[in-house]
Write an enzyme that holds these catalytic residues in place. Structure first.
Site, PDB file in Angstrom:
ATOM      1  N   VAL A 160       0.839  -1.197   0.000  1.00 30.62           N
ATOM      2  CA  VAL A 160       0.000   0.000   0.000  1.00 30.62           C
ATOM      3  C   VAL A 160       0.875   1.249   0.000  1.00 30.62           C
ATOM      4  O   VAL A 160       1.840   1.335   0.766  1.00 30.62           O
ATOM      5  CB  VAL A 160      -0.901   0.005   1.273  1.00 30.62           C
ATOM      6  CG1 VAL A 160      -1.568   1.363   1.456  1.00 30.62           C
ATOM      7  CG2 VAL A 160      -1.951  -1.100   1.204  1.00 30.62           C
ATOM      8  N   ALA A 206       4.548   4.049   3.008  1.00 36.79           N
ATOM      9  CA  ALA A 206       4.024   2.832   2.378  1.00 36.79           C
ATOM     10  C   ALA A 206       4.155   1.683   3.369  1.00 36.79           C
ATOM     11  O   ALA A 206       4.808   1.823   4.413  1.00 36.79           O
ATOM     12  CB  ALA A 206       4.801   2.523   1.111  1.00 36.79           C
ATOM     13  N   LYS A 207       3.540   0.582   3.090  1.00 35.67           N
ATOM     14  CA  LYS A 207       3.701  -0.600   3.947  1.00 35.67           C
ATOM     15  C   LYS A 207       3.230  -1.814   3.162  1.00 35.67           C
ATOM     16  O   LYS A 207       2.475  -1.689   2.200  1.00 35.67           O
ATOM     17  CB  LYS A 207       2.852  -0.468   5.217  1.00 35.67           C
ATOM     18  CG  LYS A 207       3.335  -1.321   6.362  1.00 35.67           C
ATOM     19  CD  LYS A 207       4.453  -0.625   7.115  1.00 35.67           C
ATOM     20  CE  LYS A 207       4.920  -1.388   8.322  1.00 35.67           C
ATOM     21  NZ  LYS A 207       5.723  -0.527   9.207  1.00 35.67           N
ATOM     22  N   GLY A 208       3.658  -2.977   3.611  1.00 38.22           N
ATOM     23  CA  GLY A 208       3.198  -4.194   2.947  1.00 38.22           C
ATOM     24  C   GLY A 208       3.220  -5.356   3.895  1.00 38.22           C
ATOM     25  O   GLY A 208       3.699  -5.241   5.030  1.00 38.22           O
TER      26      GLY A 208
END
Ligand code: GLU
Length: 416
Positions: free
Chosen positions: A58, A103-105
């Site tokens: 994201v 962001a991150k995942g």
């Protein structure tokens, strides 16, 4: 029911928007997610069966630069969690004034149930699935819960193989042998230590005489425990996923770290003086500094009233809910917010990225010096605003972070 972290992240934005009289045109921009990618990751298991996992990446905001944020492997991962974590990364990079976004995942998986080969296949396939939205000038992943330098090395290799050349800057938190940075592994702990020192000084306390409790014994909890112990501080309680342990005179962190390093759990550690306690007891122990360094949603309206310390130093992302925040404020407990307290990790990630791009690597002294300079500058700015406006450190930190994002939106304008 635990609060949905995405709802919690949006609530925090509302609180700060009201406090700073934010332009109502900007508010929806702060809450929206730029892009979310959901991917399916089929893996051939060692026994020949096929399992399918779900993964996410994201981008909350790339308004100030490429997306930046970790990747976690855990059964708790879902789209809303990743969205919240991406939002918190935006504030973190902005607060430190790094030219990066948020962001991150993550992948919904229990990595401890996978063999090393299965973990590698999962990581490589996941990387291939998100390859179009990551890259040194798009979005740069890093370690987070249950991911490590080896996993970052597989991501870097998979990305490089697909692009036909070695591109170290696609990911940070790599092993130092292949473009990683010295000091990155302990950077979050180091940042926590610098911030705690500064906070303790503001309150005219003596760090060595304080009683400290740490929730979590992974990369973050382990490294701050180690640093505190080496500096002669007293950690009276600590926990991992199996249990909490408590000893009023101070735990022997060196021995406990050696134990954990061999893959052991705290519940199996033998010391007659140490008392086993559960998570609730650990969080509500009487102490001076409480460091939640595990996951989100730990200090909630259910236990906030019972928290008995002077300082909460947020090693984890989102450990305190907005309702709990209110209660802690009323109790005059200083909460050093996650986006400031644990920002040492992303700060040294930024140094790693800069070193990779320049192909020129720094010595540890320079890393720690620049980390201290950046994080203390953010701390001082936050503390000053919180004192001047009589607001919490979290709201003050958010005002700084959100103002920078709002300014960038205003200057760039809306395309087309
Ligand atoms: N996962 C860490 C965090 O939550 C580090 C992120 C990074 O280095 O990009 O801040």
């Amino acid at each position: 029911m635990a609060l949905n972290p995405f709802e919690m992240a949006k609530k925090q934005i509302d609180i700060v928007a009201e406090e700073m009289d934010l332009d109502p045109n900007i508010l929806p921009f702060l809450k929206r997610i730029e892009r979310s990618l959901i991917v399916s990751i089929p893996i051939m298991m060692d026994d020949g069966t096929i399992k399918i996992f779900e993964g996410y990446r994201v981008h909350h905001s790339t308004i100030r630069g490429p997306g930046k944020g970790g990747l976690r492997y855990s059964l708790g991962v879902n789209l809303d969690e990743v969205k919240a974590l991406a939002i918190w990364m935006t504030w973190k990079t902005s607060l430190l004034n790094l030219p990066l976004g948020g962001a991150k995942g993550g992948v919904c998986v229990d990595p401890f149930k996978l063999s090393k080969n299965e973990l590698e296949r999962l990581t490589r396939r996941f990387t291939a699935e998100i390859i179009n939205i990551i890259g040194p000038d798009i979005d740069i992943p890093a370690p987070d819960v249950n991911t490590n330098p080896q996993i970052m090395a597989w991501i870097m290799d998979t990305y490089s193989m697909q692009k036909g050349r070695t591109i170290t800057g696609v990911v940070t938190g790599k092993p130092v042998e292949i473009g990683g940075s010295v000091g990155r592994a302990n950077a979050t702990g180091m940042g926590l230590y610098f911030v705690l020192q500064a906070m303790v000084e503001k309150l005219s306390l003596d760090l060595k005489s304080l009683k400290i409790v740490i929730q979590g014994f992974g990369n973050v909890g382990g490294s701050i425990a180690d640093l505190l112990y080496k500096h002669g501080c007293k950690v009276i309680a600590l926990s991992d996923i199996s249990t909490g342990i408590y000893y009023e005179d101070g735990l022997d962190i060196e021995k406990l770290l050696a134990w954990a390093k061999q893959g052991n759990l705290l519940k199996d550690y033998k010391n007659d003086k140490y008392k086993l306690i559960d998570n609730d007891e650990l969080l509500t122990l009487k102490c001076d500094v409480l460091i939640p360094a595990a996951i989100e949603n730990q200090i909630t309206e259910k236990n906030a009233e019972k928290i008995d310390c002077k300082i909460v130093l947020e090693g984890a992302n989102g450990p305190t809910t907005p309702e709990a925040d209110k209660i802690l404020n009323k109790k005059e407990i200083y909460v050093v917010p996650d986006i400031l307290a644990n920002s040492g990790g992303v700060c040294v990630s930024y140094f790693e990225y800069v070193q990779d791009i320049n192909s020129y690597f720094w010595k540890l002294d320079r890393i720690n010096e620049e980390l201290k300079r950046i994080i203390i500058e953010a701390f001082e700015e936050t503390y000053k605003i919180s004192e001047e406006k009589h607001i919490s450190l979290r709201t003050a930190a958010y005002i700084i972070a959100v103002s920078r994002i709002a300014k960038a939106i205003e200057l760039r304008g809306i395309f087309p």
